[in-house]
Design a protein around this motif. Structure first.
Motif, mmCIF file in Angstrom:
data_model
loop_
_atom_site.group_PDB
_atom_site.id
_atom_site.type_symbol
_atom_site.label_atom_id
_atom_site.label_comp_id
_atom_site.label_asym_id
_atom_site.label_seq_id
_atom_site.Cartn_x
_atom_site.Cartn_y
_atom_site.Cartn_z
ATOM 1 N N ILE A 1 1.196 -0.103 6.484
ATOM 2 C CA ILE A 1 1.247 0.292 7.753
ATOM 3 C C ILE A 1 2.205 1.122 7.509
ATOM 4 C CG2 ILE A 1 2.296 0.292 10.153
ATOM 5 C CD1 ILE A 1 -0.201 -3.041 9.377
ATOM 6 N N ILE A 2 3.612 0.889 6.991
ATOM 7 C CA ILE A 2 4.479 2.015 7.085
ATOM 8 C C ILE A 2 4.154 2.813 6.140
ATOM 9 C CG2 ILE A 2 7.101 2.126 6.065
ATOM 10 C CD1 ILE A 2 7.245 -0.966 6.439
ATOM 11 N N SER A 3 3.575 2.433 5.378
ATOM 12 C CA SER A 3 3.118 3.896 4.585
ATOM 13 C C SER A 3 2.597 4.803 4.902
ATOM 14 C CB SER A 3 2.545 4.186 2.804
ATOM 15 O OG SER A 3 3.526 3.023 2.192
ATOM 16 N N ALA A 4 1.525 4.643 5.800
ATOM 17 C CA ALA A 4 0.503 5.517 6.882
ATOM 18 C C ALA A 4 0.813 6.410 7.217
ATOM 19 C CB ALA A 4 -1.140 4.522 7.418
ATOM 20 N N ASP A 5 2.318 5.706 8.146
ATOM 21 C CA ASP A 5 2.839 5.877 9.141
ATOM 22 C C ASP A 5 3.292 7.325 8.543
ATOM 23 O OD1 ASP A 5 4.339 6.661 11.887
ATOM 24 O OD2 ASP A 5 5.831 5.914 11.041
ATOM 25 N N ARG A 6 4.236 6.750 7.686
ATOM 26 C CA ARG A 6 4.831 8.011 6.666
ATOM 27 C C ARG A 6 4.001 9.461 6.312
ATOM 28 N NH1 ARG A 6 9.720 7.486 3.043
ATOM 29 N NH2 ARG A 6 8.062 7.515 1.231
ATOM 30 N N PHE A 7 3.082 9.295 5.515
ATOM 31 C CA PHE A 7 2.356 10.549 5.388
ATOM 32 C C PHE A 7 1.026 11.002 6.379
ATOM 33 C CE2 PHE A 7 2.033 7.652 1.292
ATOM 34 C CZ PHE A 7 2.540 8.845 0.169
ATOM 35 N N TYR A 8 1.429 10.041 7.775
ATOM 36 C CA TYR A 8 0.400 10.875 9.560
ATOM 37 C C TYR A 8 1.285 11.945 9.224
ATOM 38 C CZ TYR A 8 -0.318 11.655 13.401
ATOM 39 O OH TYR A 8 -0.570 12.219 14.741
ATOM 40 N N ASN A 9 2.629 11.832 9.087
ATOM 41 C CA ASN A 9 4.309 12.483 9.746
ATOM 42 C C ASN A 9 3.826 13.305 8.674
ATOM 43 O OD1 ASN A 9 4.865 11.023 12.098
ATOM 44 N ND2 ASN A 9 6.496 9.908 11.035
ATOM 45 N N LEU A 10 4.539 13.086 7.836
ATOM 46 C CA LEU A 10 4.419 14.962 6.465
ATOM 47 C C LEU A 10 2.998 15.623 7.083
ATOM 48 C CD1 LEU A 10 5.060 12.751 3.044
ATOM 49 C CD2 LEU A 10 6.751 14.124 4.859
ATOM 50 N N SER A 11 1.337 14.799 7.595
ATOM 51 C CA SER A 11 0.918 15.664 6.908
ATOM 52 C C SER A 11 0.806 16.805 8.639
ATOM 53 C CB SER A 11 -0.987 15.533 7.542
ATOM 54 O OG SER A 11 -0.797 14.209 8.785
ATOM 55 N N SER B 1 -4.081 18.003 2.777
ATOM 56 C CA SER B 1 -5.484 17.061 2.278
ATOM 57 C C SER B 1 -5.301 15.506 1.713
ATOM 58 C CB SER B 1 -6.506 18.168 1.885
ATOM 59 O OG SER B 1 -6.611 18.799 1.947
ATOM 60 N N SER B 2 -4.096 16.205 0.897
ATOM 61 C CA SER B 2 -2.994 15.843 0.347
ATOM 62 C C SER B 2 -2.389 14.642 1.497
ATOM 63 C CB SER B 2 -2.740 15.268 -1.212
ATOM 64 O OG SER B 2 -2.758 16.502 -1.695
ATOM 65 N N SER B 3 -1.873 14.775 2.196
ATOM 66 C CA SER B 3 -1.040 13.522 2.550
ATOM 67 C C SER B 3 -1.776 13.152 3.664
ATOM 68 C CB SER B 3 -0.311 14.661 3.286
ATOM 69 O OG SER B 3 1.126 15.091 3.042
ATOM 70 N N ARG B 4 -2.695 13.322 4.323
ATOM 71 C CA ARG B 4 -3.992 12.972 4.805
ATOM 72 C C ARG B 4 -4.959 11.836 4.071
ATOM 73 N NH1 ARG B 4 -4.507 13.548 10.094
ATOM 74 N NH2 ARG B 4 -3.466 15.306 11.329
ATOM 75 N N GLY B 5 -5.321 12.397 2.540
ATOM 76 C CA GLY B 5 -6.041 10.954 2.044
ATOM 77 C C GLY B 5 -5.493 9.913 1.878
#
Length: 184
Positions: A132-142, A152-156
């Protein structure tokens, strides 16, 4: 006096396997099919996160997009962080997710899930939180929209971690419901 699996293992020096079929550990063949489905989904989420993070790391290493004064959110608090260390926590989470998924498979196939359910549930809970922490980090990066490949890579990666977290949560619930080891 009833002997628990831990006491039996301490006196005999061996972990005792559960008798019966593998499906009996999680409540029968139907629950075992559902449990196996979630194990498969866990590995699928791991593979999606791994592939997307590999593409994102390659893009980061090639362009160094986080370097310089316009570095994005992760580097905002750590301006001296080099490109190779930007996703270090997330790479560790991918590795941990794989280890936990393999641990669940091994515990299930070796028929020790009832005895090891507290440890398995603990590892699954930790994996769920880290995903969940990593998903949140990549959501913010996207949200940076640097390029379509970056988005696309961030969302993936975010999707892979969400899928893995969902599967971990489902397996946590099912592993927690396993019957206690038989009293002897």
């Amino acid at each position: 006096m009833a002997m628990t699996a831990t006491t039996l293992a301490a006196t005999t020096g061996k972990q005792q396997r559960a008798a019966g079929r593998i499906s009996g550990q999680v409540g029968g063949p139907v629950n075992y099919a559902i449990y196996s489905f979630w194990i498969f989904i866990s590995f699928a989420g791991w593979a999606i996160a791994l592939g997307s993070m590999s593409a994102l790391q390659h893009y980061e290493n090639k362009t160094g997009i986080s370097d310089g004064p316009n570095g994005w959110a992760i580097k905002a608090n750590f301006p001296n962080l080099n490109s190779g260390r930007v996703f270090r926590l997330d790479w560790w989470n991918v590795f941990y997710q794989f280890i936990v998924s393999m641990l669940v498979v091994i515990a299930t196939l070796s028929k020790v899930l009832p005895q090891a359910r507290v440890a398995v549930c603990g590892y699954l809970a930790i994996a769920t939180v880290l995903d969940i922490i990593s998903a949140d980090r990549f959501y913010n990066l996207s949200h940076f929209h640097i390029t379509k490949a970056y988005w696309s890579s961030s969302r993936g990666a975010m999707s892979g971690f969400i899928i893995a977290a969902t599967a971990d949560y489902a397996m946590l619930y099912m592993a927690g419901l396993t019957p206690p080891p038989p009293e002897t």
